[in-house]
Motif scaffolding. Structure first.
Motif, short mmCIF file in Angstrom:
data_model
loop_
_atom_site.label_atom_id
_atom_site.label_comp_id
_atom_site.label_asym_id
_atom_site.label_seq_id
_atom_site.Cartn_x
_atom_site.Cartn_y
_atom_site.Cartn_z
N ALA A 170 -10.82 87.35 -29.84
CA ALA A 170 -10.03 88.40 -30.47
C ALA A 170 -9.43 89.41 -29.49
CB ALA A 170 -10.91 89.14 -31.49
N LEU A 171 -10.12 89.62 -28.36
CA LEU A 171 -9.66 90.65 -27.40
C LEU A 171 -9.59 90.05 -25.99
CD1 LEU A 171 -12.04 93.60 -28.43
CD2 LEU A 171 -9.70 93.23 -29.23
N PRO A 172 -8.61 90.46 -25.19
CA PRO A 172 -8.58 89.96 -23.81
C PRO A 172 -9.69 90.58 -22.95
CG PRO A 172 -6.59 91.28 -24.33
CD PRO A 172 -7.48 91.32 -25.54
N LYS A 173 -10.37 89.73 -22.17
CA LYS A 173 -11.39 90.24 -21.24
C LYS A 173 -10.66 90.70 -20.00
CE LYS A 173 -15.62 88.20 -20.70
NZ LYS A 173 -16.64 87.24 -20.20
N ILE A 174 -10.86 91.97 -19.64
CA ILE A 174 -10.12 92.45 -18.47
C ILE A 174 -10.98 92.54 -17.22
CG2 ILE A 174 -8.35 93.69 -19.82
CD1 ILE A 174 -9.91 96.27 -18.79
N ALA A 175 -12.30 92.54 -17.39
CA ALA A 175 -13.15 92.58 -16.19
C ALA A 175 -14.57 92.15 -16.56
CB ALA A 175 -13.18 93.98 -15.60
N GLU A 176 -15.24 91.66 -15.55
CA GLU A 176 -16.64 91.28 -15.68
C GLU A 176 -17.36 91.90 -14.50
OE1 GLU A 176 -17.07 87.01 -17.38
OE2 GLU A 176 -18.27 87.13 -15.53
N GLY A 177 -18.19 92.92 -14.75
CA GLY A 177 -18.96 93.53 -13.66
C GLY A 177 -20.26 92.77 -13.51
N LYS A 178 -21.17 93.35 -12.76
CA LYS A 178 -22.45 92.67 -12.59
C LYS A 178 -23.22 92.66 -13.91
CE LYS A 178 -23.49 95.06 -8.80
NZ LYS A 178 -22.19 95.50 -8.28
N PHE B 205 -16.72 98.16 -24.20
CA PHE B 205 -17.57 98.20 -23.02
C PHE B 205 -18.89 97.54 -23.42
CE2 PHE B 205 -19.85 101.06 -19.87
CZ PHE B 205 -19.07 100.77 -18.76
N VAL B 206 -19.10 96.31 -23.01
CA VAL B 206 -20.21 95.51 -23.51
C VAL B 206 -21.26 95.31 -22.42
CG1 VAL B 206 -20.85 93.32 -24.61
CG2 VAL B 206 -18.54 94.24 -24.93
N ALA B 207 -22.49 95.76 -22.69
CA ALA B 207 -23.56 95.58 -21.71
C ALA B 207 -24.29 94.28 -22.02
CB ALA B 207 -24.52 96.75 -21.77
N SER B 208 -24.22 93.33 -21.10
CA SER B 208 -24.93 92.06 -21.27
C SER B 208 -26.39 92.27 -20.88
CB SER B 208 -24.31 91.00 -20.35
OG SER B 208 -24.69 91.28 -19.01
N ALA C 168 -30.05 92.61 -8.50
CA ALA C 168 -30.87 93.32 -7.53
C ALA C 168 -30.31 92.97 -6.16
CB ALA C 168 -32.33 92.89 -7.63
N TYR C 169 -30.24 93.96 -5.29
CA TYR C 169 -29.61 93.79 -3.98
C TYR C 169 -28.22 93.17 -4.15
CZ TYR C 169 -34.37 94.66 -2.45
OH TYR C 169 -35.61 95.23 -2.26
N ASP C 170 -27.52 93.62 -5.18
CA ASP C 170 -26.13 93.21 -5.44
C ASP C 170 -25.96 91.74 -5.81
OD1 ASP C 170 -24.79 95.62 -5.35
OD2 ASP C 170 -24.60 95.59 -3.16
N VAL C 171 -27.04 91.05 -6.17
CA VAL C 171 -26.94 89.65 -6.62
C VAL C 171 -27.43 89.58 -8.07
CG1 VAL C 171 -27.71 87.28 -6.24
CG2 VAL C 171 -27.37 88.81 -4.27
N ILE C 172 -26.68 88.85 -8.91
CA ILE C 172 -27.06 88.72 -10.32
C ILE C 172 -28.07 87.58 -10.46
CG2 ILE C 172 -26.19 88.30 -12.66
CD1 ILE C 172 -23.37 89.15 -11.52
N MET C 173 -29.16 87.84 -11.17
CA MET C 173 -30.16 86.80 -11.43
C MET C 173 -29.59 85.78 -12.41
SD MET C 173 -32.66 87.89 -9.58
CE MET C 173 -31.61 88.83 -8.48
N LYS D 248 -30.61 86.19 -2.19
CA LYS D 248 -30.25 84.77 -2.48
C LYS D 248 -29.56 84.67 -3.83
CE LYS D 248 -32.62 82.25 0.80
NZ LYS D 248 -33.98 82.69 1.16
N GLN D 249 -28.62 83.74 -3.93
CA GLN D 249 -27.89 83.51 -5.18
C GLN D 249 -28.71 82.59 -6.09
OE1 GLN D 249 -24.87 84.81 -5.94
NE2 GLN D 249 -24.51 85.77 -3.94
N GLY D 250 -28.44 82.66 -7.38
CA GLY D 250 -28.99 81.69 -8.34
C GLY D 250 -30.49 81.77 -8.55
N VAL D 251 -31.08 82.94 -8.36
CA VAL D 251 -32.53 83.07 -8.52
C VAL D 251 -32.87 83.24 -10.01
CG1 VAL D 251 -34.53 84.56 -8.06
CG2 VAL D 251 -32.85 84.11 -6.26
N SER D 252 -33.87 82.47 -10.47
CA SER D 252 -34.33 82.61 -11.84
C SER D 252 -35.66 83.36 -11.83
CB SER D 252 -34.47 81.21 -12.44
OG SER D 252 -34.95 81.33 -13.75
N MET D 253 -35.74 84.41 -12.63
CA MET D 253 -36.96 85.21 -12.66
C MET D 253 -38.02 84.54 -13.53
SD MET D 253 -35.19 88.89 -13.47
CE MET D 253 -34.20 88.21 -14.79
#
Ligand code: ATP
Ligand code: MG
Length: 308
Positions: free
Chosen positions: A14-22, A36-39, A44-49, A271-276
């Motif tokens: 329904a709406l255009p996504k204009i950005a995806e932050g961390k 403004f949608v909080a997922s 942590a340390y600028d890497v998304i889990m 490290k990228q792609g870390v699963s908690m």
């Protein structure tokens, strides 16, 4: 919290996504308004889990909303980007589930490219810098400060807002003036200090120390400075329990410290792609909930959601 499935991405037709932050997904409602949608993503340390914390997004949205209502009563004249928790009418019922309780409509503004960090206590990167050079963001400090001790007064320590994938850089306030101009730099610094001081005093009465926090500001068509983004959440702040506070050591905080410590221990920092694992997800969720309940005085389970 930590019940149910984490929502780590949203998709709307329904709406255009204009950005995806961390953490957030931003959708355009109209030329003046954003959704403004909080997922439930966590970085942590600028890497998304790769997995999320169930209900983290709703908690951040509800806690920011709490502050967006409270702060203008404590800092008269404050403008914020908050409009409503209601969803825009364009969203079809089939797409509401992924947005519920985690979304707010906000004024779409030009955001200043600096993070307005205010520190009441010396910790984290400020403590590291102080030990090296007796400065904090290049500002000379008195000798003899111990880890976690309060600064004589709250210290404004801006950083650059780095592009995705880059690290924010701590800067001297005079550098911030070069980026946003003298006039806005002064207004941002004054507002950031006032907001921090008001929130610090409010939280202290509830047994919580706000060690430091990061605000973001935007500017509207009239040229007025407006408080934007999330406000005084465990993602943007270090909260400590007053009853466990002790100078001379690192404090246990309500924020991502548990996750950060686990990453360092496991050699996974950066490290990228870390699963908690489940226990990290649960413990992090518990800390976020403790922060919400301590600050608002309300039970998370009873959080009033979906209304202004
Ligand atoms: P970045 O997007 O810079 O990597 P982040 O990872 O912290 O930062 P999120 O918190 O996930 O980003 O997303 C929020 C984004 O929305 C930030 O870039 C923030 O500056 C921006 N923002 C916040 N409030 C507004 C607003 N009122 N108008 C436009 N942009 C906004
Ligand atoms: Mg952010």
């Amino acid at each position: 919290m930590a019940e149910g499935t984490a929502i780590t991405s949203t998709t709307l037709n329904a709406l255009p996504k204009i950005a995806e932050g961390k953490v957030r997904d931003l959708y355009e409602v109209d030329s003046n308004t954003l959704l403004f949608v909080a997922s439930d993503r966590i970085s942590a340390y600028d890497v998304i889990m790769s997995n999320g914390i169930p209900s983290k997004g709703p908690l951040l949205t509800q806690l920011s909303t709490f502050w967006f209502h409270l702060l203008p009563t404590l800092v008269p004249g404050l403008r914020t980007h908050f409009l409503t928790l209601s969803l825009p009418s364009q969203i079809p019922p089939s797409q509401i589930g992924q947005l519920e309780n985690r979304s707010m409509q906000v004024r779409r503004l030009k955001v200043f490219p600096i993070e307005a960090i205010v520190r009441g206590y010396i910790t984290g990167s400020a403590w590291k810098e102080y030990q090296r050079s007796q400065t904090v963001h290049g500002i000379p400090m008195p000798a003899g400060l111990l880890e976690s001790s309060p600064f004589p007064q709250p210290l404004y320590t801006p950083s650059t807002k780095a592009e995705a994938g880059q690290n924010d850089e701590n800067i001297h306030p005079s550098e911030a003036a070069k980026i946003v101009g003298e006039e806005y730099a002064t207004q941002i610094e004054d507002l950031a200090i006032k907001l921090y001081t008001a929130a610090r005093d409010y939280a202290a009465e509830r047994g919580i120390i706000i060690a430091d926090t990061k605000f973001e500001f935007g500017v509207d068509e009239a040229g007025d400075v407006v408080l934007v983004d999330e406000v005084l959440t465990p993602d943007s702040s270090r909260f400590w329990r007053k009853d466990r506070y002790e100078v001379g050591r690192e404090q246990e905080s309500f924020d991502k410290q548990f996750l950060r410590n686990w990453l360092v221990r496991e050699g996974l920092k950066g490290k990228q792609g870390v699963s908690m694992p489940e226990e990290v997800v649960k413990e992090t969720a518990r800390k976020y909930k403790e922060a919400y309940e301590g600050l608002t005085g309300a039970k998370w389970e009873n959080a009033v959601t979906g209304k202004d």
